[in-house]
Motif scaffolding. Sequence first.
Motif, PDB file in Angstrom:
ATOM      1  N   GLY B  17       0.952  -1.031   0.102  1.00  0.00           N
ATOM      2  CA  GLY B  17       0.133  -0.104   0.100  1.00  0.00           C
ATOM      3  C   GLY B  17       0.626   1.372  -0.064  1.00  0.00           C
ATOM      4  N   ALA B  18       1.916   1.156   0.701  1.00  0.00           N
ATOM      5  CA  ALA B  18       2.982   2.237   0.800  1.00  0.00           C
ATOM      6  C   ALA B  18       3.816   2.358  -0.308  1.00  0.00           C
ATOM      7  N   GLY B  19       3.609   1.475  -1.390  1.00  0.00           N
ATOM      8  CA  GLY B  19       4.668   1.410  -2.490  1.00  0.00           C
ATOM      9  C   GLY B  19       6.006   1.101  -2.254  1.00  0.00           C
ATOM     10  N   LEU B  20       6.253   0.364  -1.185  1.00  0.00           N
ATOM     11  CA  LEU B  20       7.583   0.089  -0.902  1.00  0.00           C
ATOM     12  C   LEU B  20       7.833  -1.137  -1.685  1.00  0.00           C
ATOM     13  N   ILE B  21       6.950  -2.236  -1.864  1.00  0.00           N
ATOM     14  CA  ILE B  21       7.380  -3.217  -2.917  1.00  0.00           C
ATOM     15  C   ILE B  21       6.007  -3.391  -3.584  1.00  0.00           C
ATOM     16  N   GLY B  22       6.463  -4.110  -4.811  1.00  0.00           N
ATOM     17  CA  GLY B  22       5.463  -4.333  -5.882  1.00  0.00           C
ATOM     18  C   GLY B  22       4.501  -5.478  -5.309  1.00  0.00           C
ATOM     19  N   ALA B  23       3.214  -5.079  -5.844  1.00  0.00           N
ATOM     20  CA  ALA B  23       2.245  -6.349  -5.384  1.00  0.00           C
ATOM     21  C   ALA B  23       2.682  -7.672  -5.836  1.00  0.00           C
ATOM     22  N   ASP B  24       3.128  -7.691  -7.215  1.00  0.00           N
ATOM     23  CA  ASP B  24       3.591  -8.989  -7.777  1.00  0.00           C
ATOM     24  C   ASP B  24       4.571  -9.860  -7.061  1.00  0.00           C
ATOM     25  N   LYS B  25       5.055  -9.280  -6.038  1.00  0.00           N
ATOM     26  CA  LYS B  25       6.090  -9.936  -5.093  1.00  0.00           C
ATOM     27  C   LYS B  25       5.407 -10.707  -3.930  1.00  0.00           C
ATOM     28  N   ARG B  26       4.172 -10.431  -3.768  1.00  0.00           N
ATOM     29  CA  ARG B  26       3.590 -10.758  -2.335  1.00  0.00           C
ATOM     30  C   ARG B  26       3.453 -12.084  -2.426  1.00  0.00           C
ATOM     31  N   ALA B  27       2.749 -13.055  -3.420  1.00  0.00           N
ATOM     32  CA  ALA B  27       2.680 -14.134  -3.479  1.00  0.00           C
ATOM     33  C   ALA B  27       3.894 -14.886  -3.229  1.00  0.00           C
ATOM     34  N   ALA B  28       4.871 -14.484  -3.998  1.00  0.00           N
ATOM     35  CA  ALA B  28       6.307 -15.129  -3.897  1.00  0.00           C
ATOM     36  C   ALA B  28       6.873 -15.149  -2.578  1.00  0.00           C
ATOM     37  N   ILE B  29       6.764 -13.973  -1.827  1.00  0.00           N
ATOM     38  CA  ILE B  29       7.358 -14.023  -0.624  1.00  0.00           C
ATOM     39  C   ILE B  29       6.763 -14.795   0.289  1.00  0.00           C
ATOM     40  N   LEU B  30       5.109 -14.791   0.244  1.00  0.00           N
ATOM     41  CA  LEU B  30       4.678 -15.571   1.238  1.00  0.00           C
ATOM     42  C   LEU B  30       4.731 -17.140   0.960  1.00  0.00           C
ATOM     43  N   ALA B  31       4.915 -17.325  -0.392  1.00  0.00           N
ATOM     44  CA  ALA B  31       5.192 -18.707  -0.473  1.00  0.00           C
ATOM     45  C   ALA B  31       6.495 -19.281   0.087  1.00  0.00           C
ATOM     46  N   THR B  32       7.386 -18.558   0.550  1.00  0.00           N
ATOM     47  CA  THR B  32       8.677 -18.892   0.963  1.00  0.00           C
ATOM     48  C   THR B  32       8.515 -19.296   2.672  1.00  0.00           C
ATOM     49  N   LEU B  33       7.208 -19.134   3.156  1.00  0.00           N
ATOM     50  CA  LEU B  33       6.981 -19.112   4.772  1.00  0.00           C
ATOM     51  C   LEU B  33       5.947 -20.370   5.037  1.00  0.00           C
ATOM     52  N   PRO B  34       6.388 -21.146   5.899  1.00  0.00           N
ATOM     53  CA  PRO B  34       5.587 -22.497   6.057  1.00  0.00           C
ATOM     54  C   PRO B  34       4.189 -21.725   6.736  1.00  0.00           C
ATOM     55  N   ASP B  35       3.169 -22.516   6.611  1.00  0.00           N
ATOM     56  CA  ASP B  35       2.031 -22.187   7.327  1.00  0.00           C
ATOM     57  C   ASP B  35       2.031 -22.749   8.580  1.00  0.00           C
ATOM     58  N   ALA B  36       1.152 -21.822   9.241  1.00  0.00           N
ATOM     59  CA  ALA B  36       1.330 -22.243  10.760  1.00  0.00           C
ATOM     60  C   ALA B  36       0.429 -23.489  10.880  1.00  0.00           C
ATOM     61  N   ARG B  37       0.763 -24.461  11.981  1.00  0.00           N
ATOM     62  CA  ARG B  37       0.077 -25.472  11.956  1.00  0.00           C
ATOM     63  C   ARG B  37      -1.329 -25.150  12.803  1.00  0.00           C
ATOM     64  N   ARG B  38      -2.356 -25.288  12.124  1.00  0.00           N
ATOM     65  CA  ARG B  38      -3.509 -24.991  12.963  1.00  0.00           C
ATOM     66  C   ARG B  38      -4.490 -26.519  13.119  1.00  0.00           C
ATOM     67  N   LEU B  39      -5.143 -26.714  14.281  1.00  0.00           N
ATOM     68  CA  LEU B  39      -5.890 -27.843  14.547  1.00  0.00           C
ATOM     69  C   LEU B  39      -6.996 -27.477  14.072  1.00  0.00           C
ATOM     70  N   ASP B  40      -7.500 -27.901  12.970  1.00  0.00           N
ATOM     71  CA  ASP B  40      -8.834 -27.681  12.418  1.00  0.00           C
ATOM     72  C   ASP B  40      -9.979 -28.563  12.942  1.00  0.00           C
ATOM     73  N   ALA B  41     -11.118 -28.476  12.853  1.00  0.00           N
ATOM     74  CA  ALA B  41     -12.201 -29.180  13.218  1.00  0.00           C
ATOM     75  C   ALA B  41     -12.366 -30.551  13.128  1.00  0.00           C
ATOM     76  N   ALA B  42     -11.792 -31.271  12.112  1.00  0.00           N
ATOM     77  CA  ALA B  42     -11.595 -32.390  11.590  1.00  0.00           C
ATOM     78  C   ALA B  42     -10.402 -33.134  12.472  1.00  0.00           C
TER      79      ALA B  42
END
Lengths: 195, 360
Positions: B17-42
């Motif tokens: 939003g502040a224009g510091l990085i491009g929106a196209d980098k968002r998915a690539a950056i997030l893909a480098t981070l592992p998902d937090a383990r969540r205990l779902d209902a199942a």
Amino acid sequence: MKIEAAPRIMIVAAVCALALIGVVVAEGAARAGGQEVLLPVQGVDPRALLSGHYVQIDLSETLAPSEHCPDQQEGWDWIALRPLGAGVYGVAGGAHSRDQTEQIGPLAVKGTFTCSAPTPPSKSDPTGENGAIQLKIGIDRFYIDQARAEHIAEVLRQAQAGKPAAYAIVSVGTDGQARLKGLKIDGRRLELNWF
Amino acid sequence: MASYKDRVTGDLDRWIGAGLIGADKRAAILATLPDARRLDAATSLAWLGGVLFGIAVITFVSANWDAIPRLPRFALLLATFLGFAGASAWTSQSRALVSNILLTVTALVFAAAIGLTSQIFDIAANPRNACYGAGLAALALAFAGRSTGAAAVGLIMIGLGDFVEHDWFIGGDNDAPWTLFAAPLGAFLALRWGSAPLAHLSALAIIYCFSWFAARTQADAAVFLFLSIGLAAMAAGARWLYTQDRPFAGVFYGWFAWAALAYFALADYLPLFGSGKPEVIPGSAHRLIWLAASGALLALGRFDRHLAVSAIAILSLIGAAFALMTDLGLNLVVAAGVFGLCAAVALIAGLILRGRAKAT
């Protein structure tokens, strides 16, 4: 060498199972090899819990008004037993080591007892009151099917009314540990076995 | 508490939003981070089902099984135990969660097997040793299959063994509780394997060890102060791990902070029974330190975005204020002075911190 999870789990499970089998075999051998004594039993009742049916055993010896509570040493955790005849044993005293216990009575067993002192005859009470010794040697129940548990309870209720008593058949091992072998009810032995 | 990935996602959106990085980098950056383990209902239901099934098995085999001869009964027990262990081993490669649940049930079945074996063969078992044996077996199974559930069972069984036929809190026993080794081991496994239940259990077990030590020393006020400082140091250590994004370190941070404040608060009320009140810290100073420590913890909890720590600090502040009011015989003028002083200290500290933040 890295062992995969599956064999690791099975190795640990096998060790646990073998340990359990080992305990059963060792206890069976110790039970068979110990010295057999009969200890009077009173105040029992059958129970049905999640763990199955059992007869609650109260190892209790009656003291006549003329008798007195056995002596105990400070910090004692061994009981000296003395023969009363016909394989039946009674409490001779308590001591804090096996050697000292064997000086009090011929057979030493790990445990403690509580004694409620008898009241000797007096002018106001010419007959006196009986006392009782209650043994705590790690034996407090005998697992058995419901029908037999109820039969034993009935016999013991009659015994409390003055009829012939019941006895716990106890094996005292060389380690001083008491192990239950069975019950003697109306002269009939109900013994534990492998089947 | 938001996971690291959630927090980075929020930051990324702000930076885009502040224009510091491009929106196209968002998915690539997030893909480098592992998902937090969540205990779902199942998953929660699978755990619940597994544990209930284990209890059902235990209840079934413990019920009135008079008709089965002794040896077959024992064989049935062993077969059930080995069956669950085998099922856990079989699923260990492909389905880690199922394997974990099965190994937890295996540990429960073994605990039941110890009790039932002593029933089948009328072995006069020492309940304490039976609990310890079941606990050790559960821990061994946990290590073998990396099972957090079995480790939790192990910790509980060892804790039960410590409580069964023990008189520590009235000075009747001199031997050390096994929780002394099991609690740190549980904490290590909780952090290494990332398990919330294990973290809560081991944190409580560690606090129990502190209580045992306090009980051994006749619950002396000076000892409670010493233990409070020790717990505060452990809370600081857990906080450091928490700031390093070590999963579930925050659980220890919360519990240790709570225990440190509780021990400190209790120190001035000891001995609880009997006459005499040896004051290690004079009453008013104790209350001021208590208030200050609670305030500092509140600030820290807010700074760390740790809700539980903030809540503990607020409760502690209320407790300290209540204690102070009671001490002062509800003299509101003096109480107002003390609270005013605390407020001034808090304001000055806040201004200093803000000044430093601006300077950097």
